[in-house]
Enzyme design. Structure first.
Site, short mmCIF file in Angstrom:
data_model
loop_
_atom_site.label_atom_id
_atom_site.label_comp_id
_atom_site.label_asym_id
_atom_site.label_seq_id
_atom_site.Cartn_x
_atom_site.Cartn_y
_atom_site.Cartn_z
N ARG A 166 1.09 2.76 3.55
CA ARG A 166 2.05 1.99 2.71
C ARG A 166 3.21 2.68 2.26
NH1 ARG A 166 -1.42 -0.91 -2.04
NH2 ARG A 166 0.84 -0.88 -2.75
N ARG B 96 7.47 1.47 -9.79
CA ARG B 96 6.41 0.41 -9.81
C ARG B 96 5.66 0.53 -11.23
NH1 ARG B 96 3.52 2.32 -4.77
NH2 ARG B 96 1.86 1.26 -5.42
P1 ADP Z 1 -0.54 -1.70 -6.50
O1 ADP Z 1 -1.33 -2.37 -7.59
O2 ADP Z 1 -1.00 -0.38 -5.75
O3 ADP Z 1 0.96 -1.35 -6.71
P2 ADP Z 1 -0.61 -4.11 -4.83
O4 ADP Z 1 -1.08 -4.09 -3.32
O5 ADP Z 1 -1.16 -5.09 -5.91
O6 ADP Z 1 -0.44 -2.56 -4.96
O7 ADP Z 1 1.04 -4.56 -4.99
C1 ADP Z 1 2.04 -4.27 -3.96
C2 ADP Z 1 3.37 -4.89 -4.22
O8 ADP Z 1 3.19 -6.12 -4.03
C3 ADP Z 1 4.00 -4.57 -5.82
O9 ADP Z 1 4.48 -3.62 -5.83
C4 ADP Z 1 4.90 -5.94 -5.71
O10 ADP Z 1 5.95 -5.51 -5.18
C5 ADP Z 1 4.07 -6.98 -4.70
N1 ADP Z 1 3.03 -7.93 -5.58
C6 ADP Z 1 1.72 -7.80 -5.47
N2 ADP Z 1 1.32 -8.84 -6.24
C7 ADP Z 1 2.14 -9.32 -6.93
C8 ADP Z 1 2.36 -10.50 -8.02
N3 ADP Z 1 1.23 -10.89 -8.45
N4 ADP Z 1 3.68 -10.82 -8.43
C9 ADP Z 1 4.65 -10.08 -7.83
N5 ADP Z 1 4.72 -9.27 -7.13
C10 ADP Z 1 3.46 -8.81 -6.60
#
Ligand code: ADP
Length: 193
Positions: free
Chosen positions: A134, A146
């Site tokens: 990633r 983040r």
């Molecule tokens: P992590 O929790 O490790 O950051 P995720 O896989 O949950 O990883 O999310 C990766 C990215 O996907 C986030 O940084 C965001 O940009 C996007 N994302 C995921 N879920 C959402 C959500 N519910 N709303 C908005 N953006 C999201």
């Protein structure tokens, strides 16, 4: 039915605990991050737009992720329950989830919040970046962004569930099995009620 919101900052261990929870309770795992990455891999228009935003460490628009979750709920009418992982990430998403649930005759039973110190989050995400492939896990500035986005927009979602008496904090600093034990003990107390 058992519907869980698994909550916590990036790197808190939501994915790891989800894997254990699906096996133990036969739940359907709905991770908005995974769904978005699948869209990117498939080269869809949605995926292309989302990638630009994700690569900046920002949240994709509410209507995009709400639509994705709605589709998944509707296409699994016989589910024993859902784990919402990485969703809701804003109060608007939490409100939309409540609406979707009542429209489908289900409810969120609890939010399990994995609590982990920021310094530990950086360490874990950088470590994960070595193997996850990633791009958002490999850049320290992006990780910081983040976590900032989480503190600003996502943390208030905890208060939303606390006000419904559905919030449970879990010590996410403990080892994987200890965290899982704490989760199952919260859930079995909940099911006795
Ligand atoms: P992590 O929790 O490790 O950051 P995720 O896989 O949950 O990883 O999310 C990766 C990215 O996907 C986030 O940084 C965001 O940009 C996007 N994302 C995921 N879920 C959402 C959500 N519910 N709303 C908005 N953006 C999201």
């Amino acid at each position: 039915m058992l519907n869980i919101v698994l909550f916590g900052p990036p790197g808190a261990g939501k994915g790891t605990q989800s894997e254990k929870l699906i096996v133990h309770y036969q739940l359907i795992h709905l991770s908005t991050g995974d769904i978005l990455r699948a869209e990117i891999a498939a080269g869809t228009e949605l995926g292309k737009n989302a990638k630009d935003i994700m690569d900046k460490g920002l949240l994709v628009p509410d209507d995009v992720v709400i639509g994705m979750i709605e589709n998944k709920i509707k296409s699994n009418p016989d589910a024993k329950g859902f784990i919402f992982d990485g969703f809701p990430r804003t109060v608007a998403q939490a409100e939309a989830l409540d609406k979707m649930c009542s429209a489908n005759g289900i409810e969120v039973h609890c939010m399990l919040a994995l609590v982990v110190e920021d310094e530990e989050l950086y360490k874990r995400i950088l470590e994960r970046g070595k193997t996850s492939g990633r791009s958002d896990d490999q850049n320290p500035e992006l990780i910081k962004q983040r976590i900032e986005e989480y503190n600003k927009k996502t943390k208030p979602v905890a208060d939303y569930y606390a006000s419904q008496n559905k919030y449970y904090a879990i010590n996410g600093m403990a080892d994987i099995n200890t965290v899982f034990q704490e989760i199952t003990s919260v859930l079995s107390n909940l099911q006795k009620r």
